[in-house]
Write a protein that holds these residues in place. Sequence first.
Motif, PDB file in Angstrom:
ATOM      1  N   ARG A   1       0.798  -1.287  -0.169  1.00  0.00           N
ATOM      2  CA  ARG A   1       0.054   0.021  -0.088  1.00  0.00           C
ATOM      3  C   ARG A   1       0.919   1.217  -0.070  1.00  0.00           C
ATOM      4  O   ARG A   1       1.876   1.399   0.688  1.00  0.00           O
ATOM      5  CB  ARG A   1      -0.820  -0.149   1.062  1.00  0.00           C
TER       6      ARG A   1
ATOM      7  N   LYS B   1       1.621   9.197  -5.298  1.00  0.00           N
ATOM      8  CA  LYS B   1       0.515   8.792  -6.120  1.00  0.00           C
ATOM      9  C   LYS B   1       0.137   9.832  -7.467  1.00  0.00           C
ATOM     10  O   LYS B   1       0.051   9.445  -8.528  1.00  0.00           O
ATOM     11  CB  LYS B   1      -0.688   8.900  -5.183  1.00  0.00           C
TER      12      LYS B   1
ATOM     13  N   MET C   1       0.475   8.855 -11.260  1.00  0.00           N
ATOM     14  CA  MET C   1      -0.573   9.330 -12.220  1.00  0.00           C
ATOM     15  C   MET C   1       0.047   9.971 -13.283  1.00  0.00           C
ATOM     16  O   MET C   1      -0.457   9.891 -14.768  1.00  0.00           O
ATOM     17  CB  MET C   1      -1.795   9.812 -11.446  1.00  0.00           C
TER      18      MET C   1
ATOM     19  N   HIS D   1      -2.310   2.664 -14.796  1.00  0.00           N
ATOM     20  CA  HIS D   1      -1.379   1.486 -14.762  1.00  0.00           C
ATOM     21  C   HIS D   1      -0.044   1.864 -15.169  1.00  0.00           C
ATOM     22  O   HIS D   1       0.096   2.631 -16.353  1.00  0.00           O
ATOM     23  CB  HIS D   1      -2.152   0.222 -15.498  1.00  0.00           C
TER      24      HIS D   1
ATOM     25  N   ALA E   1       2.362  -1.807 -10.599  1.00  0.00           N
ATOM     26  CA  ALA E   1       1.944  -0.642 -10.077  1.00  0.00           C
ATOM     27  C   ALA E   1       0.814  -0.236 -10.555  1.00  0.00           C
ATOM     28  O   ALA E   1       0.669  -0.059 -12.035  1.00  0.00           O
ATOM     29  CB  ALA E   1       3.062   0.335 -10.007  1.00  0.00           C
TER      30      ALA E   1
ATOM     31  N   VAL F   1      -2.875   2.712  -9.625  1.00  0.00           N
ATOM     32  CA  VAL F   1      -3.610   3.485  -8.842  1.00  0.00           C
ATOM     33  C   VAL F   1      -4.985   3.577  -9.376  1.00  0.00           C
ATOM     34  O   VAL F   1      -5.280   3.619 -10.513  1.00  0.00           O
ATOM     35  CB  VAL F   1      -3.156   5.025  -8.890  1.00  0.00           C
ATOM     36  N   HIS F   2      -6.121   3.444  -8.680  1.00  0.00           N
ATOM     37  CA  HIS F   2      -7.455   3.608  -8.758  1.00  0.00           C
ATOM     38  C   HIS F   2      -7.999   4.517  -8.240  1.00  0.00           C
ATOM     39  O   HIS F   2      -7.966   4.776  -7.019  1.00  0.00           O
ATOM     40  CB  HIS F   2      -7.964   1.981  -7.995  1.00  0.00           C
TER      41      HIS F   2
ATOM     42  N   VAL G   1      -8.651   7.390  -3.246  1.00  0.00           N
ATOM     43  CA  VAL G   1      -7.616   6.787  -4.272  1.00  0.00           C
ATOM     44  C   VAL G   1      -6.674   5.780  -3.727  1.00  0.00           C
ATOM     45  O   VAL G   1      -6.079   5.639  -2.375  1.00  0.00           O
ATOM     46  CB  VAL G   1      -6.767   8.196  -4.517  1.00  0.00           C
TER      47      VAL G   1
ATOM     48  N   THR H   1      -3.707   3.084  -3.830  1.00  0.00           N
ATOM     49  CA  THR H   1      -2.402   2.771  -4.630  1.00  0.00           C
ATOM     50  C   THR H   1      -1.826   1.603  -4.347  1.00  0.00           C
ATOM     51  O   THR H   1      -1.658   1.477  -3.126  1.00  0.00           O
ATOM     52  CB  THR H   1      -1.586   3.962  -4.458  1.00  0.00           C
ATOM     53  N   LYS H   2      -1.334   0.568  -5.204  1.00  0.00           N
ATOM     54  CA  LYS H   2      -0.772  -0.492  -4.875  1.00  0.00           C
ATOM     55  C   LYS H   2       0.715  -0.559  -5.845  1.00  0.00           C
ATOM     56  O   LYS H   2       0.500  -0.597  -6.898  1.00  0.00           O
ATOM     57  CB  LYS H   2      -1.497  -1.677  -5.277  1.00  0.00           C
TER      58      LYS H   2
END
Length: 212
Positions: free
Chosen positions: A8, A15, A19, A78, A101, A103-104, A162, A164-165
């Motif tokens: 995480r 982040k 993006m 992505h 990696a 981010v949603h 938001v 993020t992984k």
Amino acid sequence: MYIPEFNRIEDRALKLAFMRANPFAILVSSTDSRPFATHLPLLLHESDANLILRGHVAKANPHWRTIDDPRESLAIFHGPHAYVSPTLYEIRESVPTWNYAAVHVYGKGRILSDDSDATKVLEDLITEFDIPNQSQWQSLSSDYRTRMLRHIVTFEITATPVATKFKLSQNRTKAEQENVIRVLSGSSDSSVAGVATLMRQQGLGAGLKENV
């Protein structure tokens, strides 16, 4: 998105940087029958503590009719990804995996129906991705630019959660991480090599952390 704690990312600046470095996203919205997805570039804007995504779709694309639905949309940013072989681990009884990696960004959208707002979105996209085109865009007739606006629908989405992984072998030993970085960095595939770069930037492996 399932995110184990060691994958995480909570750092807001990290982040946003990710993006902006990977702006070609997948926008997913709900319809009455099934989810609908569009691949498109999205711009980031920060307003106070809010994060706003802006973009446009072709008017012929029915996706725009669902963007201002009360249900949230999901934008997926992505980055690089790569297969990781268990042969790189110290313990033989290990399983293969995939490093990546993502981010949603979840949020409710609204259509920007005003021509000035739509023009601003287009000009911001040109500024972000095609600066040499700025003078050409300005030289086009107002009638042509107006016709272009009639064929697109611009929108914005105010982000709520938001997530993020960064799945980058954080749960492996330093030696194993270094093995992964060494092998992936030697790939001719830029996406695979990009995972090694991202791992190094995050201070993984035995080497020094790189500046992002």
